[in-house]
Design an enzyme around this catalytic site. Sequence first.
Site, PDB file in Angstrom:
ATOM      1  N   TYR A  65     -16.871   6.783  24.250  1.00 51.24           N
ATOM      2  CA  TYR A  65     -17.237   5.413  24.603  1.00 51.24           C
ATOM      3  C   TYR A  65     -17.917   4.786  23.382  1.00 51.24           C
ATOM      4  O   TYR A  65     -19.021   4.257  23.456  1.00 51.24           O
ATOM      5  CB  TYR A  65     -18.161   5.375  25.821  1.00 51.24           C
ATOM      6  CG  TYR A  65     -17.695   6.207  26.998  1.00 51.24           C
ATOM      7  CD1 TYR A  65     -16.808   5.695  27.936  1.00 51.24           C
ATOM      8  CD2 TYR A  65     -18.144   7.523  27.160  1.00 51.24           C
ATOM      9  CE1 TYR A  65     -16.377   6.459  29.017  1.00 51.24           C
ATOM     10  CE2 TYR A  65     -17.717   8.293  28.237  1.00 51.24           C
ATOM     11  CZ  TYR A  65     -16.837   7.765  29.162  1.00 51.24           C
ATOM     12  OH  TYR A  65     -16.418   8.529  30.220  1.00 51.24           O
ATOM     13  N   CYS A  95     -27.339   4.196  30.347  1.00 50.90           N
ATOM     14  CA  CYS A  95     -27.998   2.944  30.730  1.00 50.90           C
ATOM     15  C   CYS A  95     -28.256   2.902  32.229  1.00 50.90           C
ATOM     16  O   CYS A  95     -28.701   1.884  32.753  1.00 50.90           O
ATOM     17  CB  CYS A  95     -27.140   1.746  30.308  1.00 50.90           C
ATOM     18  SG  CYS A  95     -25.496   1.703  31.058  1.00 50.90           S
ATOM     19  N   GLN A 110     -25.126  -3.946  20.530  1.00 52.42           N
ATOM     20  CA  GLN A 110     -26.345  -3.795  21.321  1.00 52.42           C
ATOM     21  C   GLN A 110     -27.240  -5.026  21.214  1.00 52.42           C
ATOM     22  O   GLN A 110     -27.430  -5.585  20.124  1.00 52.42           O
ATOM     23  CB  GLN A 110     -27.112  -2.559  20.872  1.00 52.42           C
ATOM     24  CG  GLN A 110     -26.448  -1.244  21.235  1.00 52.42           C
ATOM     25  CD  GLN A 110     -26.692  -0.831  22.678  1.00 52.42           C
ATOM     26  OE1 GLN A 110     -27.236  -1.586  23.480  1.00 52.42           O
ATOM     27  NE2 GLN A 110     -26.286   0.378  23.024  1.00 52.42           N
ATOM     28  N   CYS A 163     -36.969 -19.441  25.725  1.00 50.52           N
ATOM     29  CA  CYS A 163     -37.069 -18.140  26.386  1.00 50.52           C
ATOM     30  C   CYS A 163     -37.717 -17.171  25.415  1.00 50.52           C
ATOM     31  O   CYS A 163     -37.230 -16.989  24.288  1.00 50.52           O
ATOM     32  CB  CYS A 163     -35.667 -17.643  26.790  1.00 50.52           C
ATOM     33  SG  CYS A 163     -35.663 -15.966  27.462  1.00 50.52           S
ATOM     34  N   CYS A 175     -36.487 -17.763  37.361  1.00 50.66           N
ATOM     35  CA  CYS A 175     -35.518 -16.942  36.630  1.00 50.66           C
ATOM     36  C   CYS A 175     -35.805 -15.468  36.915  1.00 50.66           C
ATOM     37  O   CYS A 175     -36.944 -15.025  36.827  1.00 50.66           O
ATOM     38  CB  CYS A 175     -35.614 -17.216  35.130  1.00 50.66           C
ATOM     39  SG  CYS A 175     -34.572 -16.148  34.122  1.00 50.66           S
ATOM     40  N   ASP A 196     -21.786   7.901  25.558  1.00 49.85           N
ATOM     41  CA  ASP A 196     -22.562   6.695  25.875  1.00 49.85           C
ATOM     42  C   ASP A 196     -21.727   5.854  26.844  1.00 49.85           C
ATOM     43  O   ASP A 196     -21.192   4.805  26.477  1.00 49.85           O
ATOM     44  CB  ASP A 196     -22.869   5.917  24.591  1.00 49.85           C
ATOM     45  CG  ASP A 196     -23.834   4.756  24.824  1.00 49.85           C
ATOM     46  OD1 ASP A 196     -24.275   4.561  25.974  1.00 49.85           O
ATOM     47  OD2 ASP A 196     -24.121   4.031  23.854  1.00 49.85           O
ATOM     48  N   CYS A 224     -36.792 -11.398  33.678  1.00 51.80           N
ATOM     49  CA  CYS A 224     -37.878 -10.483  33.288  1.00 51.80           C
ATOM     50  C   CYS A 224     -38.688 -10.111  34.523  1.00 51.80           C
ATOM     51  O   CYS A 224     -39.713 -10.732  34.821  1.00 51.80           O
ATOM     52  CB  CYS A 224     -38.760 -11.136  32.220  1.00 51.80           C
ATOM     53  SG  CYS A 224     -37.889 -11.490  30.684  1.00 51.80           S
ATOM     54  N   CYS A 235     -44.217 -16.445  31.355  1.00 50.87           N
ATOM     55  CA  CYS A 235     -43.046 -17.319  31.431  1.00 50.87           C
ATOM     56  C   CYS A 235     -43.282 -18.447  32.427  1.00 50.87           C
ATOM     57  O   CYS A 235     -43.773 -18.223  33.535  1.00 50.87           O
ATOM     58  CB  CYS A 235     -41.808 -16.522  31.835  1.00 50.87           C
ATOM     59  SG  CYS A 235     -40.291 -17.491  31.866  1.00 50.87           S
ATOM     60  N   GLU A 269     -12.628   4.941  22.438  1.00 51.05           N
ATOM     61  CA  GLU A 269     -13.043   3.745  23.167  1.00 51.05           C
ATOM     62  C   GLU A 269     -11.816   3.122  23.819  1.00 51.05           C
ATOM     63  O   GLU A 269     -10.743   3.047  23.218  1.00 51.05           O
ATOM     64  CB  GLU A 269     -13.703   2.756  22.209  1.00 51.05           C
ATOM     65  CG  GLU A 269     -13.941   1.366  22.756  1.00 51.05           C
ATOM     66  CD  GLU A 269     -14.863   1.353  23.967  1.00 51.05           C
ATOM     67  OE1 GLU A 269     -14.479   0.733  24.967  1.00 51.05           O
ATOM     68  OE2 GLU A 269     -15.941   1.977  23.895  1.00 51.05           O
TER      69      GLU A 269
END
Length: 448
Positions: free
Chosen positions: A306, A402, A277, A153, A77, A375, A80, A72, A327
Amino acid sequence: MLKPGTRVTVLIKELTDKGDGIAYLEGRPLYVAGALVNERAIVMLTQIKPNFMQGKLEQLIASDPQRQADFCIYQACGGCQLRVLGYQAQLALKQQLLIDVLHTHQLACPVASTLGMAEPFHYRNKAQYAVRPGAQIGFYAKLSHQLIDIKECVVQAPITSLVVAQLKLWMQTETVSAYNELTEQGCVRHIMIRNGINSGQVMVVLVVNELLTEHERASLLLALQNIVGLTSVMLNINKAKGNRVLGDTTHLLWGKSEIIDSLAGLKFAISAQSFYQINPKQTEALYQEALRLAAPQPQDIAFDLYCGIGTISLFLAPRVGQVYGIEVVAEAIVDAKKNAQLNGLSNLEFYTGKAEQVVPTLYSQGIKADLVIVDPPRKGCDTTLLATLVAMQPSRLVYVSCNPKSLARDLEWLTHQGFTLEQATPVDMFPHTMHVEAVVLLTWQGRK
């Protein structure tokens, strides 16, 4: 005495959750962006605080054999963080991160190799760009509010760069102003682009502080007319202070108010406000792994907690007797019901509300799950919900997470209450970042 500008030679011991290298100097952590574990480097100190120091990597004396050239050009930034680490090494790192956090909580179970991508670029199906005076369109620099003007990007879908280029040209040609945070004046604040990876459909959402004129609307549509797959052009009004991207009011300028994409043969309607997602290819991998671990049976009653827009619910529905999706976001439940209809699935019921409130109510009504998939957001599950799951005693509980830290906390609690940890699988949803998604199977064994 150490001071900013001093150059030191250090050994990088570990990485932060943001991907920065950590060395130790005079008993304090020294954070070095771009450095990898076990690398020896010359670092110039840039900031010295009582409890930590910051430094700039100036020269590598001994580098990680898995180090690769930076792909990159926008090095400021912070998106990543692992871009200088080879992809196979990234996958191994994420597996180890999950192993380590489970070990910290004295949790033992097999941890599979990280499920990665064959091609870990151009995977994002949603892009959000900030817009600032001078027709600057891009992302904020790491740990700052300084905008980096970005032309391309490599983790965004290729169509994104084309849309941004057309919108920048439109703003310059039509002298459409950009929003100024200091004066709170100006028009365009953000650009959001959503694209169906499998369908090819594209939605462009222009977020503005003030309405466009009729001429500006017409010229905007003209500027976008050659975008392949363009299905929807939306205008979102956001007059609020702060960094919130979308406002509450969205107008359809052209096309449809939703785009359609597919996952594993299922269709999903995606609006400007929908949660969907970011990495569809890995979403399929994630949910297929969740289904493999869950081993759904035709007679099962399944809870999807969720549930968002019902993605996992729709994966489950053809394989079980009944699915209950829960949810808290009302708009997501509207989308979930619509998606069930879109796919001709009728053995689903969706409830709006907090899982920790709805699940106890369903259980008190005699509705008991054989299989539960959770989730949750990054903070993990509420203890009231976990306690209800213990009382319900589903034979299988699949936890999709996550955030490894909140995952390990909840797993520790559940294993003390009668669940047994069977297997954990890390999934690389966001290549080149420190983000680790995980799928974990627990089975009910009963209190000892």
